[in-house]
Write a protein that holds these residues in place. Structure first.
Motif, PDB file in Angstrom:
ATOM      1  N   GLN A  42       3.314   1.568  -5.986  1.00 17.66           N
ATOM      2  CA  GLN A  42       3.752   0.706  -6.664  1.00 17.66           C
ATOM      3  C   GLN A  42       3.408  -0.759  -5.776  1.00 17.66           C
ATOM      4  OE1 GLN A  42       5.394   0.344  -9.733  1.00 17.66           O
ATOM      5  NE2 GLN A  42       4.840  -1.826  -9.446  1.00 17.66           N
ATOM      6  N   ALA A  45      -0.545  -1.326  -6.131  1.00 14.74           N
ATOM      7  CA  ALA A  45      -0.839  -1.778  -7.371  1.00 14.74           C
ATOM      8  C   ALA A  45      -0.361  -3.543  -7.395  1.00 14.74           C
ATOM      9  CB  ALA A  45      -0.052  -1.114  -8.676  1.00 14.74           C
ATOM     10  N   ASP A  46       0.882  -3.711  -6.918  1.00 11.74           N
ATOM     11  CA  ASP A  46       1.384  -5.033  -6.620  1.00 11.74           C
ATOM     12  C   ASP A  46       0.467  -6.048  -5.943  1.00 11.74           C
ATOM     13  OD1 ASP A  46       3.648  -4.465  -8.272  1.00 11.74           O
ATOM     14  OD2 ASP A  46       4.700  -4.229  -6.953  1.00 11.74           O
ATOM     15  N   TYR A  48      -2.871  -5.307  -4.842  1.00 11.56           N
ATOM     16  CA  TYR A  48      -4.303  -5.502  -5.381  1.00 11.56           C
ATOM     17  C   TYR A  48      -4.218  -5.800  -7.033  1.00 11.56           C
ATOM     18  CZ  TYR A  48      -5.261  -3.259  -1.015  1.00 11.56           C
ATOM     19  OH  TYR A  48      -5.286  -3.150   0.425  1.00 11.56           O
ATOM     20  N   MET A  49      -3.337  -5.587  -7.740  1.00 10.13           N
ATOM     21  CA  MET A  49      -3.383  -6.078  -9.016  1.00 10.13           C
ATOM     22  C   MET A  49      -2.792  -7.384  -9.423  1.00 10.13           C
ATOM     23  SD  MET A  49      -3.200  -2.204 -11.088  1.00 10.13           S
ATOM     24  CE  MET A  49      -3.541  -3.066 -12.349  1.00 10.13           C
TER      25      MET A  49
END
Length: 288
Positions: A42, A45-46, A48-49
């Motif tokens: 998670q 994802a936070d 890099y996205m």
């Protein structure tokens, strides 16, 4: 749970165990490692996205909301300042023009008569705008007491009776006997009623009918003002509560803004139903 069971089934196929005890150990181990692995994924994802963690994004969202509120306040202040400057400019120009001629024409009876006829009303207009602006910008806390809304309406109608008679406006009243108690500030309530009635009067320059109703709701009282005037265009309805917004040439645009502030300070609701040529209905719902 499904993920843990699926991973355990894969482990069982790879390592070939079948004992129940080993299965329990595998499930426990996978469960122990599952949440840290999920949290790590998670965070990746936070980062890099979404360019930040959930906590960082929440703080950023709060900061953006504060900036938006601050921006709206600045916008409202700018609107108030521009509107007040525009409204006061015309009467000040008239007063300035007369005062420039006052030294040389102070003995001219005709000039003095014109001076009194123009300057007095213009000063009253500035005073009225200032009072409305103060009521909009810094409304006083309502002094709540028990009152009869029908009596407040009758007092306002008595003040406007000569204006209504001169314009050919007929008033129809429909007051439910059960709607005789309201918790409100008497002066602020009469101010709101007066502003609505003045708007209705201006909307019926050739005469018409103003229907005023009082209805009892569940722990509330509804005041309804329905005129047969020119109505309001649909594109203007969403701006009707905005300060200094007016569809009339000589309107200050503060009347309904003051009404909205008064109703909101009393914990009530206000809405307007209107259409071009179809008249306007202003409804106020206040707790009783």
């Amino acid at each position: 749970l499904l993920s843990v069971l699926a991973i355990e089934r894969m482990f069982q196929q790879v390592f070939g165990y079948s004992q129940f005890a080993v299965t329990l150990v595998a499930v426990a181990l996978i469960s122990f490692l599952f949440m840290p692995l999920r949290n790590y994924l998670q965070k990746l994802a936070d980062r890099y996205m979404w360019k930040g963690s959930a906590e960082t994004l929440s703080q950023e969202n709060e900061r953006l909301q504060e900036e938006l509120i601050h921006s709206e306040r600045l916008k409202a202040m700018g609107t108030l300042a521009a509107g007040m400057a525009h409204e006061i400019k015309n009467p000040l120009t008239a007063i300035q023009t007369f005062t420039e001629y006052l030294p040389e024409k102070h003995n001219d009876p005709k000039f003095i008569q014109q001076f009194q006829a123009v300057v007095g009303p213009e000063l009253d207009r500035i005073s009225r705008i200032s009072k409305q602006l103060l009521a909009f910008g810094k409304p006083a806390a309502p002094q709540i007491e028990k009152l009869d809304p029908a009596a407040s309406i009758d007092e306002v109608l008595e003040l406007l009776s000569s204006d209504f008679l001169r314009r050919g406006i007929r008033v129809e009243k429909c007051f439910e006997s059960s709607a005789n108690t309201l918790q409100a500030d008497p002066q602020q309530l009469k101010q709101a009623i007066l502003n609505i009635c003045l708007n209705a009067k201006e909307a019926m320059p050739e005469g018409g009918t103003l229907r005023i109703s009082l209805r009892k709701g569940v722990k509330s009282v509804e005041l309804s003002f329905e005129d047969t005037g020119t109505g309001i265009a649909s594109k203007d309805l969403k701006k009707i509560w905005d300060p200094f917004f007016s569809t009339k040439d000589k309107g200050t645009g503060l009347g309904l803004s003051v009404v909205h502030n008064i109703v909101r300070a009393h914990g009530g609701k206000a809405d307007i139903i209107s259409g071009p040529g179809g008249g306007t209905t202003v409804r106020i719902i206040l707790p009783c």
